[in-house]
Write a protein that holds these residues in place. Sequence first.
Motif, PDB file in Angstrom:
ATOM      1  N   ILE A  20      -2.592  -9.580  -7.847  1.00  0.00           N
ATOM      2  CA  ILE A  20      -2.250  -8.166  -7.759  1.00  0.00           C
ATOM      3  C   ILE A  20      -3.557  -7.439  -7.483  1.00  0.00           C
ATOM      4  N   ALA A  21      -3.629  -6.791  -6.343  1.00  0.00           N
ATOM      5  CA  ALA A  21      -4.881  -6.159  -5.915  1.00  0.00           C
ATOM      6  C   ALA A  21      -4.680  -4.658  -5.730  1.00  0.00           C
ATOM      7  N   PHE A  22      -5.574  -3.895  -6.346  1.00  0.00           N
ATOM      8  CA  PHE A  22      -5.601  -2.449  -6.153  1.00  0.00           C
ATOM      9  C   PHE A  22      -6.831  -2.091  -5.340  1.00  0.00           C
ATOM     10  N   PHE A  43      -2.649   0.365  -2.056  1.00  0.00           N
ATOM     11  CA  PHE A  43      -3.723   1.087  -1.364  1.00  0.00           C
ATOM     12  C   PHE A  43      -3.334   2.546  -1.148  1.00  0.00           C
ATOM     13  N   GLY A  44      -4.288   3.431  -1.338  1.00  0.00           N
ATOM     14  CA  GLY A  44      -4.097   4.844  -1.042  1.00  0.00           C
ATOM     15  C   GLY A  44      -4.447   5.121   0.408  1.00  0.00           C
ATOM     16  N   ASP A  45      -3.567   5.779   1.123  1.00  0.00           N
ATOM     17  CA  ASP A  45      -3.821   6.075   2.536  1.00  0.00           C
ATOM     18  C   ASP A  45      -4.988   7.039   2.744  1.00  0.00           C
ATOM     19  N   LYS A  46      -5.389   7.752   1.693  1.00  0.00           N
ATOM     20  CA  LYS A  46      -6.520   8.678   1.815  1.00  0.00           C
ATOM     21  C   LYS A  46      -7.810   8.078   1.256  1.00  0.00           C
ATOM     22  N   LYS A  60      -5.552  -4.164   8.155  1.00  0.00           N
ATOM     23  CA  LYS A  60      -6.006  -5.523   8.497  1.00  0.00           C
ATOM     24  C   LYS A  60      -5.617  -6.523   7.417  1.00  0.00           C
ATOM     25  N   LEU A  61      -5.771  -6.130   6.160  1.00  0.00           N
ATOM     26  CA  LEU A  61      -5.402  -7.009   5.059  1.00  0.00           C
ATOM     27  C   LEU A  61      -3.910  -7.300   5.084  1.00  0.00           C
ATOM     28  N   GLU A  62      -3.114  -6.266   5.249  1.00  0.00           N
ATOM     29  CA  GLU A  62      -1.666  -6.463   5.271  1.00  0.00           C
ATOM     30  C   GLU A  62      -1.257  -7.410   6.393  1.00  0.00           C
ATOM     31  N   LEU A  72       4.879 -11.524  -0.284  1.00  0.00           N
ATOM     32  CA  LEU A  72       4.024 -10.338  -0.224  1.00  0.00           C
ATOM     33  C   LEU A  72       4.778  -9.059  -0.515  1.00  0.00           C
ATOM     34  N   GLU A  73       4.167  -8.237  -1.355  1.00  0.00           N
ATOM     35  CA  GLU A  73       4.593  -6.854  -1.567  1.00  0.00           C
ATOM     36  C   GLU A  73       3.354  -6.007  -1.311  1.00  0.00           C
ATOM     37  N   PHE A  74       3.422  -5.117  -0.331  1.00  0.00           N
ATOM     38  CA  PHE A  74       2.267  -4.298   0.045  1.00  0.00           C
ATOM     39  C   PHE A  74       2.674  -2.835  -0.022  1.00  0.00           C
ATOM     40  N   TYR A  75       2.063  -2.092  -0.919  1.00  0.00           N
ATOM     41  CA  TYR A  75       2.444  -0.705  -1.155  1.00  0.00           C
ATOM     42  C   TYR A  75       1.343   0.253  -0.724  1.00  0.00           C
ATOM     43  N   ARG A  76       1.780   1.357  -0.125  1.00  0.00           N
ATOM     44  CA  ARG A  76       0.877   2.436   0.299  1.00  0.00           C
ATOM     45  C   ARG A  76       1.250   3.698  -0.474  1.00  0.00           C
TER      46      ARG A  76
END
Length: 125
Positions: A20-22, A43-46, A60-62, A72-76
């Motif tokens: 789990i990566a923040f 990840f925060g888009d800002k 790139k990571l996603e 994978l679960e990738f949240y913005r």
Amino acid sequence: MGGALALGSAVQVAEIDGSIAFYGWNNGLGDVATMKKPTQCHFGDKDDIAGFSDKGAADKLEEALKQSGCPLEFYRYPSQGHGFMNSTDWGKKMQVKLGRPEIEVKEIETAMERVKAFIAKYGGQ
């Protein structure tokens, strides 16, 4: 840095069951294109830390994680920047000092619910 360490460790250490990566990624710690373990990212888009956790780095990571085929679960978080999980008084003051977006408690709550669900789903496998 914690997100980068979580991802790198999951790639390098067989005994780690998932990641789990923040907000953070450094491909030098482990090639995420080889990731096979369940992975969740936030990840925060800002986010303004170029090449590490900004929107371009997150993109790139996603893509690399999708290519790896890992679960994978990738949240913005469109309104959030780097460090958005730190709602302490110090964290809020640092966000202002660094010119980052205001921390939104509802985003922290959303992220934590996602983390709990991920652990319930993949923990102990």
